[in-house]
Scaffold this motif. Structure first.
Motif, PDB file in Angstrom:
ATOM      1  N   PHE A 294      -1.957   0.203  -3.229  1.00  0.00           N
ATOM      2  CA  PHE A 294      -1.970  -0.873  -4.158  1.00  0.00           C
ATOM      3  C   PHE A 294      -1.028  -0.461  -5.479  1.00  0.00           C
ATOM      4  O   PHE A 294      -1.230   0.729  -6.082  1.00  0.00           O
ATOM      5  CB  PHE A 294      -3.114  -1.341  -4.897  1.00  0.00           C
ATOM      6  N   THR A 295       0.236  -1.062  -5.620  1.00  0.00           N
ATOM      7  CA  THR A 295       1.084  -0.069  -6.786  1.00  0.00           C
ATOM      8  C   THR A 295       1.401  -1.278  -7.765  1.00  0.00           C
ATOM      9  O   THR A 295       1.400  -2.570  -7.671  1.00  0.00           O
ATOM     10  CB  THR A 295       2.148  -0.085  -5.703  1.00  0.00           C
ATOM     11  N   CYS A 296       1.979  -0.700  -8.785  1.00  0.00           N
ATOM     12  CA  CYS A 296       2.668  -1.349  -9.757  1.00  0.00           C
ATOM     13  C   CYS A 296       3.850  -0.464 -10.034  1.00  0.00           C
ATOM     14  O   CYS A 296       4.055   0.586 -10.459  1.00  0.00           O
ATOM     15  CB  CYS A 296       2.002  -1.196 -11.117  1.00  0.00           C
ATOM     16  N   ALA A 297       5.100  -0.959  -9.285  1.00  0.00           N
ATOM     17  CA  ALA A 297       6.305  -0.347  -9.114  1.00  0.00           C
ATOM     18  C   ALA A 297       6.880  -0.146 -10.533  1.00  0.00           C
ATOM     19  O   ALA A 297       8.009   0.771 -10.723  1.00  0.00           O
ATOM     20  CB  ALA A 297       7.260  -1.163  -8.381  1.00  0.00           C
ATOM     21  N   THR A 298       6.782  -0.724 -11.695  1.00  0.00           N
ATOM     22  CA  THR A 298       7.280  -0.423 -13.021  1.00  0.00           C
ATOM     23  C   THR A 298       6.515   0.806 -13.661  1.00  0.00           C
ATOM     24  O   THR A 298       7.107   1.198 -14.708  1.00  0.00           O
ATOM     25  CB  THR A 298       7.391  -1.552 -13.697  1.00  0.00           C
ATOM     26  N   ASP A 299       5.432   1.082 -13.088  1.00  0.00           N
ATOM     27  CA  ASP A 299       4.699   2.325 -13.645  1.00  0.00           C
ATOM     28  C   ASP A 299       5.155   3.478 -13.016  1.00  0.00           C
ATOM     29  O   ASP A 299       4.513   3.755 -12.202  1.00  0.00           O
ATOM     30  CB  ASP A 299       2.925   1.982 -13.420  1.00  0.00           C
ATOM     31  N   THR A 300       6.021   4.492 -13.682  1.00  0.00           N
ATOM     32  CA  THR A 300       6.336   5.585 -12.985  1.00  0.00           C
ATOM     33  C   THR A 300       5.509   6.730 -12.712  1.00  0.00           C
ATOM     34  O   THR A 300       5.337   7.075 -11.442  1.00  0.00           O
ATOM     35  CB  THR A 300       7.698   6.024 -13.819  1.00  0.00           C
TER      36      THR A 300
END
Length: 325
Positions: A294-300
């Motif tokens: 599960f990802t949040c692609a804007t969170d480096t």
């Protein structure tokens, strides 16, 4: 790197450049500036168009001429040159954005096609309109431009567990771009599939005459792709993306309105697992492994750990198949 349109594939690729490569030079950052400015102007214009469609009027009717001016400016905005945003347009955007009724229209963005980071760019419109503005890394991560060609990125990865060079191929997810997929993925090691959890209540941008649910389209595309002959034996790393938007959205837009079999209410974990199971159920090859995140692609920072984990998974599988592990 595969997935339907608007799922966040290109954002993941950008993050890989930031994490493993040299990021973006000043020259590259300036090349992104017209797109970033265009995102801001396009976003407010889309909301203004939606106000007409949804029959919503400004609380302050004196804003009507400003809205017309902004929409005309946006229609002539040229992304091929470094188009600036004049001061009077910036003033108009800020005044329009402050209207309570426009904000209500913004909250109903699942009823029309609005980019995820519209608010981010609209609220930065004065800053990014400056002639001396240099786009930040976060600007580039958040920007939206449709992928119309194959994008290849070579990255050297060292996760402490494994080290190697990876060739990442990103292709357009819109229907018109999918014919490019097959020849681009000969002899791949693995598929990274990106799906947006926040798409469960949205429709396809290219299919407005007969609205198709984006999540259902992604599931259908996932199933048809993984059973193509060239991918039938490939393992899959599944990124269920945009968890941040999904967590906010399920509080006001019930999943069950779009997926009648769902019974978890507004519980975030239940919603994540429901859609994860939807994708896993499409696999008909019992020998294939699907590794999901599960990802949040804007969170480096958060994505760094997940990409390292995905890389280790891919390398472990390669070594196992080669009899070296």
């Amino acid at each position: 790197m595969k997935g339907a349109g608007e799922c966040g594939k290109s954002t993941v690729v950008k993050q890989m450049r930031i994490i493993y490569a040299d990021g973006f030079s000043d020259i590259e950052r300036l090349q992104h500036l017209p797109i970033i400015r265009g995102n801001a102007i396009k976003s407010i214009a889309v909301i203004l168009h939606a106000m007409n469609t949804l029959n919503i009027q400004f609380e302050d009717r004196n804003l009507d001429p400003l809205a017309a001016m902004v929409r005309e400016f946006q229609s002539n905005y040229d992304l091929t040159i470094n188009s600036e945003i004049p001061g009077h347009i910036v003033d108009a955007v800020e005044k329009i954005w402050s209207d309570p009724n426009l904000k209500e229209c913004y909250k109903r963005s699942n009823e029309y096609q609005l980019m995820d980071n519209a608010k981010y760019f609209i609220e930065k419109v004065r800053q990014l309109s400056s002639m001396a503005y240099m786009p930040s890394t976060q600007d580039i991560i958040n920007e939206r431009s449709q992928t119309r060609a194959l994008v290849e990125v070579m990255i050297d990865v060292d996760t402490r567990q494994h080290r190697g060079t990876f060739r990442i191929i990103d292709v357009g997810g819109q229907r018109s771009q999918r014919r490019k997929w097959v020849h681009a993925f000969d002899n791949v090691t693995a598929i990274i599939w990106v799906a947006s959890l926040a798409d469960y209540d949205l429709t396809l941008q290219e299919d407005q005459k007969r609205p198709t649910n984006r999540m259902k389209e992604s599931l259908t595309l996932f199933e048809s792709t993984i059973h193509m002959p060239i991918f039938r034996s490939k393992n899959i790393v599944l990124f269920l993306n945009k968890t941040d938007l999904f967590k906010k959205k399920i509080k006001t837009s019930p999943i069950s309105d779009h997926f009648s079999s769902y019974s978890g209410g507004s519980d975030f974990d239940a919603g994540c697992q429901f859609f994860c199971n939807q994708f896993l159920s499409k696999n008909q090859n019992e020998r294939r492994r699907i590794f999901y995140h599960f990802t949040c692609a804007t969170d480096t920072q958060a994505l760094t750990h997940l990409i390292n984990s995905a890389v280790n998974t891919i390398m472990d599988d390669v070594l196992y198949k080669a009899g070296l592990a």
